[in-house]
Design an enzyme around this catalytic site. Structure first.
Site, mmCIF file in Angstrom:
data_model
loop_
_atom_site.group_PDB
_atom_site.id
_atom_site.type_symbol
_atom_site.label_atom_id
_atom_site.label_comp_id
_atom_site.label_asym_id
_atom_site.label_seq_id
_atom_site.Cartn_x
_atom_site.Cartn_y
_atom_site.Cartn_z
ATOM 1 N N ARG A 24 2.611 8.611 -1.075
ATOM 2 C CA ARG A 24 2.920 7.692 0.020
ATOM 3 C C ARG A 24 4.414 7.398 0.105
ATOM 4 N NH1 ARG A 24 -1.359 3.413 -1.447
ATOM 5 N NH2 ARG A 24 -3.339 4.414 -0.944
ATOM 6 N N ARG A 28 5.102 2.281 4.700
ATOM 7 C CA ARG A 28 5.496 0.964 5.219
ATOM 8 C C ARG A 28 6.541 0.234 4.391
ATOM 9 N NH1 ARG A 28 -0.022 -2.030 5.705
ATOM 10 N NH2 ARG A 28 -0.574 -0.585 4.017
ATOM 11 N N ARG A 37 6.914 3.763 13.466
ATOM 12 C CA ARG A 37 5.511 3.398 13.706
ATOM 13 C C ARG A 37 5.399 2.493 14.934
ATOM 14 N NH1 ARG A 37 1.681 1.037 14.988
ATOM 15 N NH2 ARG A 37 -0.198 0.420 13.839
ATOM 16 N N ASP A 74 -3.080 11.928 7.498
ATOM 17 C CA ASP A 74 -4.095 11.055 6.918
ATOM 18 C C ASP A 74 -5.241 11.918 6.414
ATOM 19 O OD1 ASP A 74 -6.688 9.138 7.274
ATOM 20 O OD2 ASP A 74 -4.902 7.957 6.881
ATOM 21 N N TYR A 151 -16.170 7.889 3.334
ATOM 22 C CA TYR A 151 -15.784 7.257 4.594
ATOM 23 C C TYR A 151 -16.723 7.662 5.730
ATOM 24 C CZ TYR A 151 -11.337 5.814 2.517
ATOM 25 O OH TYR A 151 -10.371 5.221 1.740
#
Length: 349
Positions: A24, A28, A37, A74, A151
């Site tokens: 990552r 963010r 973003r 992703d 998921y």
């Protein structure tokens, strides 16, 4: 580029200093990522626009002396391409509009064509490779068959993935059918990324560690082996290093190393010297600093880097990384301290 220290380390060849990248690393915690973003309007728009995915992939390399770039995407792009209706809810994370709740739902699935339904990913890979100018290698990736299934069945993130586990016990044949589809889809997706220019691959088995030992071997490890076999069977990409990262599955390092992968990522709940003793020279090791260490002062970060390098010991085959992804609340200056410490201290390790 084949002589870059990151690729050499994955082949367990001598390097001038320990290579480092961070899971990552585009995210963010970087203000420039947050700005891009916001310009994209949504996470999915960011991930599905090759120019923007390229931009954020390159952002951490402008700040830090990292030894690899990793494609910005992703893990849920594959089930999205299967028609499950991926969307993200602010503050809640990913959700599927059409989760899999029965064997009939699974029977309707097929393996997506990565050159069609996932072309935005391969287009991003090509663009990133061009913009990297061979500075560092590019890592492509996918979620593991089991992690994707979690998921797909649950329909969203979960602390227990109880629905996925219920299917494991109540309808094991249906779950095996899903995992087989996922394995073929993951392998095709990874191969397409290599064809587009990815120079190394990583499979993220984020939820493997939530399984009991027997269940892990049957529902996660078995299909990780299948993915590796399918990828390595293609002579065009046989020499592209493949890393398996199964978080929380330290009890299965030997079985994972038997897959034929080139490297194992390990989390911070095992020492590297123990991991190395157990897998020997079969695979390189990647990791394994606790991500929370980046909250510490730079001096403490440096000390933990030194401890991690010392735990691996001398000899080839180590790629430094965190034991999981960097969190959004980290000061970028602490990441710089980590990267610089790895290169300085790794040269004597």
């Amino acid at each position: 580029m084949s002589e870059h220290r990151f690729l050499r380390a994955l082949r367990r060849e001598p390097v001038d200093t320990t290579p480092v990248w961070i899971m990552r690393q585009a995210g963010r915690y970087l203000p420039e990522y947050r700005a891009t973003r916001a310009r994209a309007g949504s996470f999915l728009a960011l991930a599905k626009t090759p120019e923007l995915a390229c931009e954020v992939t390159l952002q951490p390399l402008a700040r830090f002396d990292l030894d690899a770039a990793i494609l910005f995407s992703d893990i849920l792009t594959v089930p999205d391409a299967m028609g499950l209706g991926l969307h993200f809810v602010e503050g809640e994370g990913p959700k599927f509009a059409r989760p899999l709740r029965s064997a009939a739902d699974i029977e309707r699935l097929g393996v997506p064509d990565p050159h069609a339904e996932l072309r935005y990913v391969t287009d991003a890979v090509r663009l990133i490779r061009r913009e990297l100018h061979e500075r560092v290698p590019l890592i492509g990736f996918s979620g593991s068959p089991w992690t994707l299934a979690c998921y797909m069945i649950e329909g969203e993130g979960s602390s227990s993935f109880a629905r996925a586990k219920a299917m494991m016990w109540n309808e094991p044949a249906a779950l095996h059918r899903l995992l087989s589809i996922n394995a073929r889809a993951v392998a095709a997706y990874l191969l397409a990324q290599v064809e587009a220019g990815a120079q190394a691959l990583q499979v993220f088995d984020t939820w493997g560690g939530m399984l009991s030992p027997d269940a892990f071997r049957e529902f996660s490890q078995r299909y990780l082996h299948e993915v590796v076999a399918l990828v390595k069977a293609d002579e065009r990409v046989r020499d592209v290093p493949l890393i398996l990262f199964s978080k929380g599955a330290n009890g299965h390092l030997e079985g994972l190393a038997d897959s034929g992968c080139d490297a194992l990522g390990v989390d911070w709940t095992i020492t590297l010297d123990e991991a190395r003793r157990r897998v020997g020279a079969r695979v390189a090791l990647q990791g394994n600093l606790d991500p929370a260490t980046l909250h510490a002062a730079p001096g403490a970060i440096r000390a933990e880097v030194e401890r991690t390098l010392r735990s691996f010991g001398r000899g080839p085959g180590h790629v430094f990384n965190l034991g999981h992804g960097i969190t959004p609340d980290i000061d970028p200056a602490h990441v710089a301290a980590l990267v610089d410490a790895v290169h300085e201290l790794g040269a004597t390790g």
